[in-house]
Design an enzyme around this catalytic site. Structure first.
Site, PDB file in Angstrom:
ATOM      1  CD  GLU A  15     -65.159  18.042 -15.147  1.00 48.40           C
ATOM      2  OE1 GLU A  15     -66.187  17.796 -15.816  1.00 48.40           O
ATOM      3  OE2 GLU A  15     -65.167  18.225 -13.921  1.00 48.40           O
ATOM      4  CG  HIS A  16     -62.806  18.576 -20.607  1.00 51.06           C
ATOM      5  ND1 HIS A  16     -63.445  19.179 -21.658  1.00 51.06           N
ATOM      6  CD2 HIS A  16     -62.760  19.509 -19.608  1.00 51.06           C
ATOM      7  CE1 HIS A  16     -63.745  20.438 -21.334  1.00 51.06           C
ATOM      8  NE2 HIS A  16     -63.350  20.649 -20.091  1.00 51.06           N
ATOM      9  CB  THR A  17     -63.565  11.457 -19.740  1.00 52.14           C
ATOM     10  OG1 THR A  17     -64.584  11.672 -18.758  1.00 52.14           O
ATOM     11  CG2 THR A  17     -62.205  11.686 -19.108  1.00 52.14           C
ATOM     12  CG  ASP A  18     -68.873  14.200 -21.456  1.00 56.21           C
ATOM     13  OD1 ASP A  18     -67.928  14.834 -21.986  1.00 56.21           O
ATOM     14  OD2 ASP A  18     -69.934  14.748 -21.091  1.00 56.21           O
ATOM     15  CG  LEU A 106     -72.334  24.519  -9.979  1.00 53.72           C
ATOM     16  CD1 LEU A 106     -72.877  25.205  -8.727  1.00 53.72           C
ATOM     17  CD2 LEU A 106     -71.458  23.327  -9.590  1.00 53.72           C
ATOM     18  CB  SER A 108     -77.833  26.655 -14.321  1.00 50.36           C
ATOM     19  OG  SER A 108     -76.877  27.359 -15.068  1.00 50.36           O
ATOM     20  CD  GLU A 137     -77.753  21.198 -22.147  1.00 45.57           C
ATOM     21  OE1 GLU A 137     -76.749  21.903 -21.957  1.00 45.57           O
ATOM     22  OE2 GLU A 137     -78.079  20.265 -21.404  1.00 45.57           O
ATOM     23  CG  ASP A 149     -73.125  18.477 -17.920  1.00 47.22           C
ATOM     24  OD1 ASP A 149     -72.299  17.842 -17.231  1.00 47.22           O
ATOM     25  OD2 ASP A 149     -72.819  19.473 -18.585  1.00 47.22           O
ATOM     26  CE1 TYR A 198     -67.099  20.657 -22.854  1.00 48.65           C
ATOM     27  CE2 TYR A 198     -67.708  20.344 -25.147  1.00 48.65           C
ATOM     28  CZ  TYR A 198     -67.679  19.890 -23.853  1.00 48.65           C
ATOM     29  OH  TYR A 198     -68.230  18.676 -23.543  1.00 48.65           O
TER      30      TYR A 198
HETATM   31  C1  GLA Z   1     -69.506  20.403 -19.854  1.00 50.05           C
HETATM   32  C2  GLA Z   1     -70.202  19.479 -20.847  1.00 50.05           C
HETATM   33  C3  GLA Z   1     -70.050  18.010 -20.437  1.00 50.05           C
HETATM   34  C4  GLA Z   1     -68.592  17.658 -20.148  1.00 50.05           C
HETATM   35  C5  GLA Z   1     -67.957  18.705 -19.228  1.00 50.05           C
HETATM   36  C6  GLA Z   1     -66.480  18.483 -19.048  1.00 50.05           C
HETATM   37  O1  GLA Z   1     -70.156  20.355 -18.610  1.00 50.05           O
HETATM   38  O2  GLA Z   1     -71.581  19.787 -20.921  1.00 50.05           O
HETATM   39  O3  GLA Z   1     -70.581  17.176 -21.451  1.00 50.05           O
HETATM   40  O4  GLA Z   1     -67.865  17.501 -21.330  1.00 50.05           O
HETATM   41  O5  GLA Z   1     -68.148  20.034 -19.697  1.00 50.05           O
HETATM   42  O6  GLA Z   1     -66.249  17.294 -18.354  1.00 50.05           O
END
Ligand code: GLA
Length: 339
Positions: A15-18, A106, A108, A137, A149, A198
């Protein structure tokens, strides 16, 4: 009439690594968005269960600033996709969703974007489509999201989680054993990433990288060199989270639910204490889940600040919650159902 389906996703770990080229391990859900439509010479007209209709005359607006003015706001994703694809589509269509409504964590919005991409004729390798969906997006929301995502939505395989290296932009499929049941639980706290911190977290990672180089290659010794205590915490989350992704791949491969669960719980502590993207309600729900007989571990999933939780448990375990929840097996990626 063309009909497409695009799934939501739950992220198991990573999470929060991409957005710093890290590792992620999401899986597509069997829940998602179905979008049917036929060509219309004059308008983009789409009805959606439980939402206002979208009705925009062609040609569609061409500037990003004009996209921000489109109402209802869910229509911005459709217009942004059309603009990125370079088409000016007339569509008379209908959208329905099996995902719980709005702000769930999730994905959407990503499901909607990817469904629009397929319906409007986007073709190519899934990861190329994912890059285009991500740009759309970002155009629609201004949030500088990563690629997780969209990749989960477009490149997933049934019964498998998707391991993505966000630096190389490569994926592989990791079987999720049936002995480990995935629970997805809504926190009851809806949120929009656009209203969250974010972008602030992303800016913190950029500041870290100015000081110690790419987070993907940083060690804990590099992290300890950071003077600023806040940046040190953000960096520590990212570095340890990348390690947790590889540990989870090993635990799933070894069919080791206890270790897999412990990785989730450690991941939550890191998101709550070091990355500070959880909330008191989510923390309480994670603790209640983790203390439930049959639950191996639990954590928040997605961008945070509310949204949903993921837990790994013995098949048949009931979560102690009064919010929306579901059992989930990994689903397949977005697809055309009827051409
Ligand atoms: C959201 C973003 C993703 C990712 C997550 C955190 O879902 O769309 O790219 O950064 O937060 O892991």
């Amino acid at each position: 009439m063309t009909t497409v389906f695009a799934p939501g996703r739950v992220n198991l770990i990573g999470e929060h690594t991409d957005y710093t080229g890290g590792l992620v391990l999401p899986m597509a859900l069997e829940l998602g968005i179905t979008f049917s439509g036929r060509a219309d010479p004059e308008r983009l007209h789409v009805v959606s269960d439980g939402h206002d209709d979208l009705d925009v005359a062609l040609p569609l607006p061409d500037r990003t600033s004009a996209i921000a003015a489109i109402e209802p706001s869910w229509g911005r994703y459709l217009v942004a996709v059309a603009r990125r694809l370079g088409v000016s589509p007339g569509i008379d269509g209908k959208i329905s969703s099996t995902l719980p409504a709005g702000g769930t964590g999730l994905s959407s919005s990503t499901a909607l974007t990817c469904a629009a991409l397929l319906l409007l004729g986007g073709t190519g390798p899934p990861l190329e489509l994912a890059k285009l969906a991500r740009q759309a997006e970002i155009d629609a929301t201004g949030v500088q999201i990563g690629l997780m995502d969209q990749a989960a939505c477009l490149a997933s395989r049934r019964d498998h989680a998707l391991l993505m290296d966000c630096e190389a932009v490569t994926v592989s499929h990791v079987a999720v054993p049936e002995s480990i049941e995935v629970l997805v639980v809504h926190s009851g706290q809806s949120r929009r990433l656009a209203d969250s911190a974010y972008n602030d977290r992303q800016a913190a990672c950029a500041a870290v990288e100015e000081r110690i180089g790419p987070l993907r290659r940083a060690t804990m010794a590099d992290v300890d060199r950071l003077d600023d205590p806040n940046l040190r915490k953000r960096a520590r989350h990212v570095v340890t989270e990348n390690d947790r992704v590889m540990a989870m791949v090993e635990a799933l491969g070894a069919d080791d639910p206890e270790t897999a669960g412990a990785i989730l719980t450690a991941g939550h502590a890191s998101l709550a204490d070091d990355y500070e993207v959880s909330t008191p309600i989510v923390d309480r729900m994670v603790a209640a889940l983790a203390a439930t007989d049959g639950v191996y571990g639990a954590r928040m999933t997605g961008g945070g600040f509310g949204g949903s939780l993921v837990a790994l448990c013995r098949p048949g375990t009931e979560p102690p919650v009064d919010t929306w929840w579901t059992r989930a097996r990994p689903g397949a990626g977005a697809r055309i159902i009827e051409a």
